[in-house]
Motif scaffolding. Sequence first.
Motif, PDB file in Angstrom:
ATOM      1  N   GLU A   1      21.497  43.439  34.434  1.00 28.20           N
ATOM      2  CA  GLU A   1      22.941  43.270  34.580  1.00 28.20           C
ATOM      3  C   GLU A   1      23.288  42.959  36.034  1.00 28.20           C
ATOM      4  O   GLU A   1      22.907  43.692  36.958  1.00 28.20           O
ATOM      5  CB  GLU A   1      23.672  44.538  34.141  1.00 28.20           C
ATOM      6  N   ILE A   2      23.981  41.852  36.248  1.00 27.43           N
ATOM      7  CA  ILE A   2      24.345  41.421  37.596  1.00 27.43           C
ATOM      8  C   ILE A   2      25.625  42.153  37.995  1.00 27.43           C
ATOM      9  O   ILE A   2      26.743  41.731  37.668  1.00 27.43           O
ATOM     10  CB  ILE A   2      24.528  39.893  37.654  1.00 27.43           C
TER      11      ILE A   2
ATOM     12  N   TRP B   1      24.744  39.207  42.905  1.00 25.51           N
ATOM     13  CA  TRP B   1      26.158  39.527  42.752  1.00 25.51           C
ATOM     14  C   TRP B   1      27.058  38.386  43.232  1.00 25.51           C
ATOM     15  O   TRP B   1      28.079  38.094  42.625  1.00 25.51           O
ATOM     16  CB  TRP B   1      26.455  40.815  43.514  1.00 25.51           C
ATOM     17  N   ASP B   2      26.678  37.709  44.295  1.00 26.61           N
ATOM     18  CA  ASP B   2      27.481  36.626  44.863  1.00 26.61           C
ATOM     19  C   ASP B   2      26.932  35.239  44.534  1.00 26.61           C
ATOM     20  O   ASP B   2      27.352  34.257  45.146  1.00 26.61           O
ATOM     21  CB  ASP B   2      27.573  36.779  46.382  1.00 26.61           C
TER      22      ASP B   2
ATOM     23  N   ARG C   1      30.731  38.451  41.074  1.00 24.22           N
ATOM     24  CA  ARG C   1      31.825  39.036  41.863  1.00 24.22           C
ATOM     25  C   ARG C   1      33.150  38.365  41.533  1.00 24.22           C
ATOM     26  O   ARG C   1      34.177  39.022  41.324  1.00 24.22           O
ATOM     27  CB  ARG C   1      31.521  38.901  43.346  1.00 24.22           C
ATOM     28  N   GLN C   2      33.142  37.032  41.489  1.00 22.06           N
ATOM     29  CA  GLN C   2      34.367  36.306  41.158  1.00 22.06           C
ATOM     30  C   GLN C   2      34.814  36.590  39.731  1.00 22.06           C
ATOM     31  O   GLN C   2      36.015  36.709  39.458  1.00 22.06           O
ATOM     32  CB  GLN C   2      34.134  34.810  41.351  1.00 22.06           C
TER      33      GLN C   2
ATOM     34  N   ALA D   1      39.676  41.851  36.946  1.00 19.33           N
ATOM     35  CA  ALA D   1      40.544  42.888  37.512  1.00 19.33           C
ATOM     36  C   ALA D   1      41.978  42.384  37.651  1.00 19.33           C
ATOM     37  O   ALA D   1      42.935  43.115  37.377  1.00 19.33           O
ATOM     38  CB  ALA D   1      39.982  43.347  38.860  1.00 19.33           C
ATOM     39  N   ARG D   2      42.166  41.133  38.092  1.00 20.28           N
ATOM     40  CA  ARG D   2      43.521  40.568  38.208  1.00 20.28           C
ATOM     41  C   ARG D   2      44.166  40.431  36.841  1.00 20.28           C
ATOM     42  O   ARG D   2      45.366  40.692  36.678  1.00 20.28           O
ATOM     43  CB  ARG D   2      43.439  39.199  38.904  1.00 20.28           C
ATOM     44  N   ARG D   3      43.379  40.052  35.856  1.00 19.59           N
ATOM     45  CA  ARG D   3      43.928  39.921  34.514  1.00 19.59           C
ATOM     46  C   ARG D   3      44.367  41.276  33.972  1.00 19.59           C
ATOM     47  O   ARG D   3      45.444  41.401  33.374  1.00 19.59           O
ATOM     48  CB  ARG D   3      42.878  39.299  33.582  1.00 19.59           C
TER      49      ARG D   3
END
Length: 342
Positions: free
Chosen positions: A232-233, A240-241, A318-319, A325-327
């Motif tokens: 899992e990334i 992660w990036d 990450r993106q 999170a924004r959603r």
Amino acid sequence: RKRQRYVEKDGKCNVQHGNVRETYRYLTDIFTTLVDLKWRFSLLIFILAYALTWLFFGLIWWVIAYSRGDLEHLGDHSWTPCVNNLNGFVSAFLFSIETETTIGYGHRVITEKCPEGIVLLLLQAILGSMVNAFMVGCMFVKISQPNKRAETLVFSSHAVVSLRDDRLCLMFRVGDLRDSHIVEASIRAKLIQSKQTQEGEFIPLDQTDLSVGFETGDDRLFLVSPLIISHEIDERSPFWDVSRGQLERDDFEIVVILEGMVEATGMTCQARSSYLADEVLWGHRFTPLLSLEEGFYEVDYGGFHHTVPVPTPACSARQLAAAAARRDAHLYWSIPSRLDEA
């Protein structure tokens, strides 16, 4: 540019040790050194060990017969030789073989009138047993090594990156072709990539652990049918990036190691493989292999390496997490405002 592999697909490590000056260390562990030799050298040493000891003791038996004058009294029935019917070096060599291998044909036999021969007989019997135990032990260990068991442990030719439960995961597939299973099988993964520290130190081929379920115990495998191993990334992952575009430009290698005990012998077996950056397929998923038949499950290894494309975001994990999170935040604040309007 073709990248030099650290570990080949068949598990062979592309590392050669040069300028080793303390070669005496190999002789301090001569047993392991002989076991690690190639088969042609092992067989040559096996043959020489027996042949040289036979020749050495055969020469001593001939020297004893020559020094006592036994060779000058051949056919003299009144003379008691050290070894009956020893009339030359060839017969001494044959007597040496009979003594060390305990064949005992009975034609050539030592007499009680030869104390030096009795001492030599005891010495050759003891030394011959030691040589026999050492060489047979080396050959037995070499034959019973579980390296060939790893030939039937297979890894998928490619690794894939796709979504699993709304999380980006790096996955590869492992399988066992034999009916006898690997006991206590465990899987590990390492990221091999050169890096430069903040102090300016360059570390070639730096090794970083890739979590494949060590915290949850998912790295312990019940390898009866092919399994898909997932990394899992998340924020602890070195990917992660990494986005799809960056993955295609990166230069790295993922080494996977499968270990366990051979059920038939109880010896530890290790199988290795690796994936370069161009062998990691973004937006793919492995095809299913298991089907339910009448009274049993059938595994179709014909599609072991097959993958299919699936919809997968091209952004980094990450993106993707930030967008989620924004959603969620937008949904959280939009519910009260809608209630107020109502």
